[in-house]
Design a protein around this motif. Structure first.
Motif, PDB file in Angstrom:
ATOM      1  N   PHE A 105       1.387  -4.791   1.171  1.00 43.61           N
ATOM      2  CA  PHE A 105       2.181  -3.724   0.562  1.00 43.61           C
ATOM      3  C   PHE A 105       3.421  -4.289  -0.111  1.00 43.61           C
ATOM      4  N   ILE A 135      -6.469  -4.375  -0.923  1.00 38.12           N
ATOM      5  CA  ILE A 135      -7.312  -3.424  -1.645  1.00 38.12           C
ATOM      6  C   ILE A 135      -8.776  -3.511  -1.241  1.00 38.12           C
ATOM      7  N   GLY A 158       1.962  -6.568  -3.096  1.00 38.35           N
ATOM      8  CA  GLY A 158       1.011  -6.008  -4.042  1.00 38.35           C
ATOM      9  C   GLY A 158       1.237  -4.571  -4.453  1.00 38.35           C
ATOM     10  N   ILE A 159       2.171  -3.884  -3.821  1.00 42.10           N
ATOM     11  CA  ILE A 159       2.417  -2.469  -4.135  1.00 42.10           C
ATOM     12  C   ILE A 159       3.878  -2.247  -4.521  1.00 42.10           C
ATOM     13  N   VAL A 177       2.758   5.013  -7.842  1.00 44.53           N
ATOM     14  CA  VAL A 177       2.350   3.783  -7.162  1.00 44.53           C
ATOM     15  C   VAL A 177       1.678   4.050  -5.815  1.00 44.53           C
ATOM     16  N   THR A 198       1.541  -6.913 -10.044  1.00 46.04           N
ATOM     17  CA  THR A 198       2.751  -7.028  -9.224  1.00 46.04           C
ATOM     18  C   THR A 198       3.099  -8.476  -8.912  1.00 46.04           C
ATOM     19  N   HIS A 251     -10.943  -0.884  -6.039  1.00 44.21           N
ATOM     20  CA  HIS A 251     -11.460  -2.257  -6.188  1.00 44.21           C
ATOM     21  C   HIS A 251     -12.965  -2.314  -6.422  1.00 44.21           C
ATOM     22  N   TYR A 299      -1.726  -2.856  -9.422  1.00 44.63           N
ATOM     23  CA  TYR A 299      -1.402  -3.656  -8.244  1.00 44.63           C
ATOM     24  C   TYR A 299      -1.534  -5.154  -8.540  1.00 44.63           C
ATOM     25  N   TYR A 300      -2.465  -5.521  -9.396  1.00 41.79           N
ATOM     26  CA  TYR A 300      -2.683  -6.927  -9.746  1.00 41.79           C
ATOM     27  C   TYR A 300      -1.465  -7.512 -10.467  1.00 41.79           C
ATOM     28  N   ALA A 304       5.529  -2.868  -8.082  1.00 40.62           N
ATOM     29  CA  ALA A 304       5.216  -1.896  -9.134  1.00 40.62           C
ATOM     30  C   ALA A 304       6.190  -0.727  -9.063  1.00 40.62           C
ATOM     31  N   GLU A 310      -6.072  -0.775 -10.004  1.00 44.95           N
ATOM     32  CA  GLU A 310      -6.065  -2.165  -9.543  1.00 44.95           C
ATOM     33  C   GLU A 310      -5.265  -3.042 -10.490  1.00 44.95           C
ATOM     34  N   ALA A 327      -2.365  -9.363  -1.438  1.00 45.99           N
ATOM     35  CA  ALA A 327      -2.561  -8.165  -2.254  1.00 45.99           C
ATOM     36  C   ALA A 327      -4.046  -7.866  -2.412  1.00 45.99           C
TER      37      ALA A 327
END
Length: 479
Positions: free
Chosen positions: A445, A207, A448-449, A390, A244, A217, A241-242, A452, A238, A203
């Motif tokens: 993805f 970024i 980290g994406i 997202v 997640t 980032h 995403y963090y 969410a 961020e 993740a």
């Protein structure tokens, strides 16, 4: 440390004689300047990891104690969380105060002891200069935003638990079979930090792709010489995403403690590792080098992912024999100039301002409105709104990066030199093979994406329409 003659040596990650300060990791040569001892990544000790010993012989033990205290002393209120009304709103406000207090106390402890009381004496940057209040204010501001956003994630998850959108194993259910209950909780307690180790690499690496790095980032990387509050100092996108890393709680029917434990780990673990000092029990040269040189050490030294993928840098030097990537060098003057940007007292560029207004104000406001009117939403509405929240920042970052590149090129004229679009969008991975780059993007993805989106969609959609139920349906169809 776990194999020392005394079983208690190294417990909680403490140094000799239970020291916290004025103690460097055992591999550090203190005759060398801080950060100049080559760090050799050891092979993963699977028995040490999978048996949970790493929890006892690292600072994870302290974080686990805090998580257990929070879970027991401040339990989730499932009765009030069934509807988005004033009662639930008051619970959310109290939870926000709790989260902010935990973060301020933990990060404040490290900041005061290191930068106020001077309990450690080996800063990675020996030419740090005068203390900057503007930098601290900047870092505390974004850290506070992260603590508040995590409260929103908790509210959504508790609402999903309370309304049956996400099944979970209650304490009462676990106690029906004590042996199973204990095994379940222990397994999740061990698994959460291990999953975070892997998820963080992919993740985090995602970024760093230029289109996401520029608008998301880069806020975190304004700190080239880090201090504790810089650990959670991130752009709100961020933070999204963090967080997640809580994905396992979305895809498995587990105890809510796993979610709380994951959240506490996410909130406070960056504090000491962003200390900026070498000589304390949780110092992290590996990550300091990441902030100093940007495009290296995306993961942690506990796992070998940086070593495997050629992104490992072993010491604080401009030339590295271990780093195999394609990033440009970052000189001392450049790093200092970038660090000076860690302040709230300057105006953002137009594209950064537009990005933040659209993706941190307008789209979240639309989502909140949808949340309080979820009963009138269709499944398609829930999907599209969640996708926009997202994936929108990724698409928006790419388009803004292309627009700004085109505007700069038009201003310079047709005869000016211009780097490739591939470099503009994909740096520092612009020279990676298509298969290697694609693998990292896909894993980044997914880890980290996508989680969410699944949380936001599950919260808006009708019961039984979340990712967990979709997975269960697929499993049943394959039987």
């Amino acid at each position: 440390m776990a194999n020392d003659k005394s079983w208690y040596h190294g417990i909680g990650g403490l140094g000799p004689n239970c020291q916290v300060f004025d103690t460097s990791p055992p591999w550090v040569d203190t005759s060398l300047p801080p950060g100049h001892t080559p760090q050799v990544l050891q092979k993963i000790e699977w028995a040490f990891m999978l048996t949970g010993k790493y929890l006892i012989y690292s600072i994870n033990l302290l974080w686990l104690i805090i998580a257990v205290f929070v879970y027991l002393a401040f339990p989730y209120d499932y009765e009030v969380a069934t509807t988005w009304d004033q009662n639930f709103g008051r619970w959310i406000a109290r939870r926000a105060l709790l989260n902010v207090a935990i973060v301020y106390l933990y990060y404040g402890y490290w900041h005061v002891t290191l930068y106020g009381l001077g309990w450690s004496h080996r800063p990675f940057n020996s030419d740090r200069g005068a203390y900057r209040w503007s930098k601290l204010i900047h870092n505390v501001w974004y850290t506070t935003l992260g603590s508040l956003q995590w409260t929103g994630w908790e509210a959504m998850m508790v609402h999903c638990y309370a309304t049956g959108r996400m099944p979970y194993l209650s304490n009462e259910k676990l106690l029906e079979s004590p042996a199973y209950g204990i095994a379940h909780v222990v397994a999740w307690t061990i698994a959460v930090p291990l999953y975070r180790e892997v998820q963080f690499y992919f993740a985090h690496r995602l970024i760093h792709i230029r289109a996401l790095y520029t608008y998301v980032h880069s806020v975190h990387h304004r700190n080239t010489d880090i201090e504790p509050f810089s650990g959670l100092c991130m752009h709100p996108i961020e933070h999204m995403y963090y967080f997640t890393s809580i994905a396992p709680s979305l895809y498995f029917c587990a105890t809510p403690f796993a979610f709380v434990w994951n959240g506490i780990h996410l909130l406070i673990s960056p504090g000491a590792s962003h200390s900026g000092f070498e000589d304390h029990s949780d110092s992290d040269q590996h990550h300091y080098l990441h902030h100093r040189y940007f495009e290296c050490n995306y993961g942690t030294p506990s796992f070998l992912l940086d070593n495997i993928f050629g992104t490992f840098r072993d010491k604080l030097t401009s030339k590295s024999s271990t780093y195999q990537g394609n990033a440009d060098g970052v000189g001392t003057a450049t790093a200092a100039a970038l660090d000076s940007k860690a302040t709230l007292f300057s105006l953002p560029e137009w594209d950064h301002f537009l990005f933040s207004i659209l993706f941190c104000v307008i789209l979240p406001a639309i989502y909140v409105l949808a949340l309080v009117n979820a009963d009138s939403l269709s499944s398609l509405d829930a999907t599209l709104i969640s996708l926009a929240l997202v994936v929108g920042p990724i698409v928006g970052g790419i388009l803004l990066q292309l627009l700004k590149t085109w505007m700069k090129q038009a201003k310079r004229g047709p005869n000016s030199s211009n780097s490739s679009i591939r470099r503009k969008l994909l740096y520092p991975f612009h020279r990676d093979s298509f298969s290697g780059f694609g693998m990292h993007v896909l894993l980044g993805f997914m880890m980290g994406i996508l989680p969410a989106y699944h949380l936001f969609q599950m919260t808006l959609a009708e019961r039984g329409h979340g990712a967990y139920f979709a997975i269960q349906l697929l499993i049943q169809q394959r039987k």
